[in-house]
Design an enzyme around this catalytic site. Sequence first.
Site, PDB file in Angstrom:
ATOM      1  N   GLU A 126     -20.892  45.673  15.620  1.00 35.08           N
ATOM      2  CA  GLU A 126     -21.571  46.479  16.627  1.00 35.08           C
ATOM      3  C   GLU A 126     -22.742  45.691  17.197  1.00 35.08           C
ATOM      4  O   GLU A 126     -23.608  45.226  16.456  1.00 35.08           O
ATOM      5  CB  GLU A 126     -22.075  47.773  15.998  1.00 35.08           C
ATOM      6  CG  GLU A 126     -22.751  48.652  17.025  1.00 35.08           C
ATOM      7  CD  GLU A 126     -23.226  49.968  16.437  1.00 35.08           C
ATOM      8  OE1 GLU A 126     -23.923  49.939  15.422  1.00 35.08           O
ATOM      9  OE2 GLU A 126     -22.904  51.010  17.027  1.00 35.08           O
TER      10      GLU A 126
ATOM     11  N   LYS B 270     -38.168  62.622  11.049  1.00 33.85           N
ATOM     12  CA  LYS B 270     -38.780  61.299  11.148  1.00 33.85           C
ATOM     13  C   LYS B 270     -38.129  60.541  12.292  1.00 33.85           C
ATOM     14  O   LYS B 270     -36.998  60.092  12.201  1.00 33.85           O
ATOM     15  CB  LYS B 270     -38.617  60.475   9.863  1.00 33.85           C
ATOM     16  CG  LYS B 270     -39.574  59.262   9.912  1.00 33.85           C
ATOM     17  CD  LYS B 270     -39.153  58.073   9.087  1.00 33.85           C
ATOM     18  CE  LYS B 270     -38.262  57.101   9.791  1.00 33.85           C
ATOM     19  NZ  LYS B 270     -38.871  56.360  10.930  1.00 33.85           N
TER      20      LYS B 270
ATOM     21  N   GLU C 250     -24.273  59.921  10.568  1.00 34.65           N
ATOM     22  CA  GLU C 250     -23.682  59.555  11.864  1.00 34.65           C
ATOM     23  C   GLU C 250     -24.038  58.102  12.091  1.00 34.65           C
ATOM     24  O   GLU C 250     -25.208  57.781  12.329  1.00 34.65           O
ATOM     25  CB  GLU C 250     -24.296  60.380  13.002  1.00 34.65           C
ATOM     26  CG  GLU C 250     -24.057  61.866  12.920  1.00 34.65           C
ATOM     27  CD  GLU C 250     -22.684  62.261  13.412  1.00 34.65           C
ATOM     28  OE1 GLU C 250     -21.887  61.374  13.784  1.00 34.65           O
ATOM     29  OE2 GLU C 250     -22.412  63.470  13.405  1.00 34.65           O
TER      30      GLU C 250
ATOM     31  N   CYS D 283     -24.027  54.555  20.330  1.00 34.85           N
ATOM     32  CA  CYS D 283     -23.100  54.425  19.196  1.00 34.85           C
ATOM     33  C   CYS D 283     -21.656  54.539  19.660  1.00 34.85           C
ATOM     34  O   CYS D 283     -20.763  53.966  19.064  1.00 34.85           O
ATOM     35  CB  CYS D 283     -23.420  55.470  18.146  1.00 34.85           C
ATOM     36  SG  CYS D 283     -23.613  57.094  18.845  1.00 34.85           S
TER      37      CYS D 283
END
Length: 490
Positions: free
Chosen positions: A394, A189, A265, A300
């Site tokens: 983040e 997906k 992750e 990331c």
Amino acid sequence: MTGVAYEDWLARADRLDPYTDHHIDGASSPGEGTAPVVSPRDGRTIARVASAGAADVDRAVGAARRAFDAGPWPRMSPAERKAALLRWAALVERDREELALLVSLEMGKPISEADGIELRAVIGCLRWYAEAADKQLDESPRTDAGSLALVTREPAGVVAAVVPWNFPLTMAAWKIAPALAAGCTVVLKPAEESPLSALRLAALAAEAGLPPGAFNVVNGPGEIAGRALGEHPGVDVIAFTGSGEVGRHFLRYAAGSNLKRVWLELGGKSPNIILPDAPDLDAAADTAAWGIFFNAGEMCTAPSRLLVHRSVTGRVLDRIVARAEKLAVGDPLDPATEMGPLVSARQHERVLSYVEAGRAEGARLRAGGEGEGLFLRPTVFDRVEPGMRIAREEIFGPVLSVLEFDDADEAVRLANDTEYGLAAAVWTGDLSAAHRISRSLRAGTVWVNCYEEGDMSVPFGGMKQSGHGRDKSLHAFDKYTDLKTTWITL
Ligand code: NAP
Ligand code: MG
């Protein structure tokens, strides 16, 4: 990088005729609904793609389930799977420019990087795991004279890969390639922002002769299609890359359904430590700037916290600011562009809210902070304090937070003062300090005197709330295989 000119990319974009249906059981398949794909270049809708409800997801999982339980893929010899994956890689290489164009249009990455970095990585990844497929050995531990013990690795079943938009094909390939090489079947997906490249990849899988059901793609919003995969009793493994918030959802979906294994992750707030004895301070500064502005900071692993020794802050920062101001921000289809727009209006708003927070909390804006449309000029804040939101959360945009320290111990304390543990870097010419500091850093990857270096042979993944399990390298097979012990009394 291919030598295609800007005008040619524009002309190709005008002629775009992408695949838009799901890919289920080896064929394209319309969805319960449709959803627009909006290019962040100009806000235009470039396609409408199939959008799944639970029934579409059920069909895709059913196809993967049949292909695993009764189909040829898990039963082929590893060498046959290798051959199929190599054929697939060759087709991706054949259509590389078309795939790069889709990536660039759907998520705004500069075309030069879509082709030169993303597609190169995807082709390399498919080939690497294809080649690894027939080079795995099982174990026969020495037990006793009256018995024979076998420890064999078996494919773990149906894998659902749920991935983000920042490296739409690379993140997918890091999961699909080892899972398929191991003999699993897969439902991918993609993120709703970036389905077109994934659908093209699926069509190439069929052309390469992967058996029906071995590799399926369903589009759809995470809360519907992602959730349906997470809760589906026919899925054995979730391989997820994305935010911590959604990672938590997957753990709950698994707990509430069949206890499928969930690999995560997640994000990062990676520290990049520059000591005054760095072998080349200018290279350290240039790499710090390149690292945070690469892919518009939608990384990331972005080195979003620069920790710099107070004695060299001025020199390092001046150089970073100069680079930020020179960076070519513009149309991602222009091969000269170094930074494109942010992926979506939502992400743009989110990143700008951090620019506001930085200002409001008293950090000093040294560069950027604004831009037209969905663009944001490379942004640098100094005088950042450890408690500020721009030092802790983040941002996933081209925003650098600069903090200062007085000695290496303080640098390590600051570096580890985060819930994340994805990556870190240290710049020093002192070999012992490099080892001592890298041992003290709680991060899945530590770079010394470099950033973002890697190879398919080395594992990638996080500690702490950056997740667990490793993509890339032979260790990725741990995610997609089960160990079976067979004990034979002779
Ligand atoms: P995200 O919101 O977590 O989405 C990731 C994927 O999960 C998308 O396919 C998304 O689908 C799906 N999803 C969203 N809500 C869901 C739900 N309730 N249930 C099931 N699935 C759901 O992350 P993003 O905004 O796309 O990407 C940014 C984040 O990813 C950042 O935090 C970044 O650090 C992280 N990231 C990590 C790595 C790594 O390797 N560690 C790499 C890249 C990105 P839709 O978007 O279609 O709704
Ligand atoms: Mg999303």
